[in-house]
Enzyme design. Sequence first.
Site, PDB file in Angstrom:
ATOM      1  N   CYS A  26      29.460 102.589  53.302  1.00  0.00           N
ATOM      2  CA  CYS A  26      29.924 102.015  54.581  1.00  0.00           C
ATOM      3  C   CYS A  26      31.452 101.909  54.694  1.00  0.00           C
ATOM      4  CB  CYS A  26      29.276 100.672  54.847  1.00  0.00           C
ATOM      5  SG  CYS A  26      27.952 100.203  53.768  1.00  0.00           S
ATOM      6  N   ARG A  56      25.522 101.873  40.978  1.00  0.00           N
ATOM      7  CA  ARG A  56      25.441 100.421  40.858  1.00  0.00           C
ATOM      8  C   ARG A  56      24.972 100.068  39.464  1.00  0.00           C
ATOM      9  NH1 ARG A  56      22.616  99.170  46.711  1.00  0.00           N
ATOM     10  NH2 ARG A  56      24.183 100.284  47.926  1.00  0.00           N
ATOM     11  N   GLN A  76      21.843 107.906  48.714  1.00  0.00           N
ATOM     12  CA  GLN A  76      21.254 107.320  49.918  1.00  0.00           C
ATOM     13  C   GLN A  76      21.280 108.343  51.032  1.00  0.00           C
ATOM     14  OE1 GLN A  76      24.114 104.044  50.163  1.00  0.00           O
ATOM     15  NE2 GLN A  76      22.401 102.641  49.947  1.00  0.00           N
ATOM     16  N   ASP A 116      22.152 108.006  53.976  1.00  0.00           N
ATOM     17  CA  ASP A 116      22.846 106.932  54.667  1.00  0.00           C
ATOM     18  C   ASP A 116      23.392 107.396  56.011  1.00  0.00           C
ATOM     19  OD1 ASP A 116      23.678 104.373  54.769  1.00  0.00           O
ATOM     20  OD2 ASP A 116      25.264 104.550  53.270  1.00  0.00           O
ATOM     21  N   HIS A 176      25.829 105.471  59.429  1.00  0.00           N
ATOM     22  CA  HIS A 176      26.354 104.286  60.099  1.00  0.00           C
ATOM     23  C   HIS A 176      26.581 104.614  61.553  1.00  0.00           C
ATOM     24  CE1 HIS A 176      27.128 103.505  55.847  1.00  0.00           C
ATOM     25  NE2 HIS A 176      26.698 102.316  56.199  1.00  0.00           N
ATOM     26  N   LYS A 236      18.075  92.369  60.330  1.00  0.00           N
ATOM     27  CA  LYS A 236      17.661  93.695  59.853  1.00  0.00           C
ATOM     28  C   LYS A 236      16.164  93.907  59.976  1.00  0.00           C
ATOM     29  CE  LYS A 236      17.145  92.242  55.065  1.00  0.00           C
ATOM     30  NZ  LYS A 236      17.186  92.618  53.683  1.00  0.00           N
ATOM     31  N   HIS A 250      23.684  99.981  59.952  1.00  0.00           N
ATOM     32  CA  HIS A 250      23.439 100.747  58.714  1.00  0.00           C
ATOM     33  C   HIS A 250      21.986 101.170  58.746  1.00  0.00           C
ATOM     34  CE1 HIS A 250      26.788  98.459  56.567  1.00  0.00           C
ATOM     35  NE2 HIS A 250      26.475  97.608  57.500  1.00  0.00           N
TER      36      HIS A 250
HETATM   37 ZN    ZN Z   1      26.026 100.796  55.013  1.00  0.00          ZN
END
Ligand code: ZN
Length: 646
Positions: A337, A366, A384, A386, A388, A472, A518
């Site tokens: 992000c 992580r 991910q 991912d 945004h 979320k 996200h």
């Molecule tokens: Zn994010």
Amino acid sequence: MIKIKLPDGSVREYAQGSTGMDIALSISEGLARNVLAAKVNGKVVDASLPINEDSDFQLLTWNDLDGKATFWHSSAHLMAEAIEALYPGTKFGIGPAIETGFYYDIDMGEKTLSSEEFKKIEDKMLELARQKNEYSRSAVSKEDAIKYFEEKGDEYKLELLEGLEDGSITFYQQGNFTDLCRGPHIPNTGFVKAVKLMSVAGAYWRGDISRKQMTRVYAVTFPKQKELEEYLTLLEEAKRRDHRKLGKELELFAFSEKVGMGLPLWLPKGTMLRERLENFLRRAQVRAGYSPVITPHIASKELYVTSGHYAKYGADSFQPIHTPDEGEEFFLKPMNCPHHCEIYKTKPRSYRDLPLRLAEFGTVYRYEQSGELHGLTRVRGFTQDDAHIFCRPDQVEDEFMKVIDLVIYVFKALGFDNYSAQISLRDPENKEKYIGKDEDWDKAEAAIIKSAAAKGLPTVVELGEAAFYGPKLDFMVKDALGRKWQLGTIQVDYQLPQRFELEYTGSDNQKHCPVMIHRAPFGSLERFIAILIENTAGNFPLWLSPEQLAVLPISEKYEDYANEVFLRLQEQDLRGYIDHRDEKIGRKIRDAEVNKLPFMLIVGEKESEQGMVSVRKKGEGDLGMMPIDEFIKIAQEEVNKNIVKY
Ligand SMILES: [Zn+2]
Ligand SMILES: [Zn+2]
């Protein structure tokens, strides 16, 4: 009299002090026989607890999650009673219900419990269960409670008592066993009809590695023997489908100690599978108006100071990387992000430019404790899917709907037809815990609920489960074995755009801060593929299969023809291999079966003379001899079957 509101909305009157069991009996005796506990105004309580006020009321049976949890936690008391009877002097820590079954942390002194002793404990539990001993609750003073456990010599319960307030302490007794517990429990031990001790493991008292290591005994119980048998069959099947086992057998991924724990190596076949998944989503995302971006795997500490991740996770994450000369500090990227916020800032944005949807298959790192690592589901490096979405507050609902569409499309194409969602909202009592404007929250929460309903998504709403920066929605899928997995997530975020001082020029010519969404349909490719492997038992749909077919020449004589066939198939984007080995055809077929090849094309004299192939299909057997083109048509139809138009 008190008013009792039942789940169907009907309201009945009962005398004050009536219990859940009284209410059950007033409805039907058959129902009362199955009642494990009751839910009164959202709180699970003993069915024998008197109710003194008007209440929302629900009876709990084995078919309710809360009913099961009460059953299993009560079984932990039963197991403790059996263990105490068989091994006097055992001390007890805590014994909660878990997702399936329960455990009890016990201290047997010098003794270690072996699995050979499980049967003895199970038999004792069943013997005690047959006595139908009541779980009886009593309030005790702190002083008396301390006295009881001092006499018993159980320092663990004494330590638990330290944290409890006088006046709030209850004991539960069943048969000869008394435990410090706030409850609730099932009416009596007679409900437990089947018992299985699963395993023992070491567990530090209160999860603290500087404290004593206790023995954690895992077990599961059922109200019927048949249910236990079904559960054990399911476990066997789950073992057979374990993605770590299949991943190795099918040569999809591997781990190397030298590379490091929790860092998967994708082998050629696994990479093939993963790239198919990526391309599939990439195509859908382009159609849904996303712009792909790529960002580096490391970033300067400053980026994470700005995002707030450094303050929150800095100490738990990987250590910084220092450059040799400039003294700069970098971190492995824990999330994408912040990078995407910096992309947003590369030029001025107007309200007409929004929404801006930036997508990246972003690999993040992580730190996870080594003991927490598990196959592909808990790793230290993962990718991910991912994206945004930067949008105006008035666009949140529309964007949310579009993301739900995309996620459901992905699930359906991959055979997960059974999905639901959890919506996490603010705790309405503690609004000050959350950042962002009250009216924006109200709008976003309403938008999430509305879009989920509009899409017909079965949902549960959890109050107080939202992140401090926004509400979320998490998707859950049920796999072929009925297990639930949490997959994709969609999160609204008011915080990050503020921290990065993102802005756009509104139609009013003023500067405004965008909202950020996200989202990741798979969650991570690693975890998703693990679930996919277990859901399909490695029998992937044809479009995803790393190898779709094997061409098996009956002997060396048909090599040239096999090559010719294979080339024709490759030209049509079908993939696989030719088995050139000097082996009997039976052996070649068996090996292709072990590798879960969807199609086998056997070629010998007849086939080569007539330009044909003999086709065997996984799960269906012999499809007979057919022209190559006909096989191509069959295969392509099957490939396209799953790729419904988005
Ligand atoms: Zn994010
Ligand atoms: Zn208890």
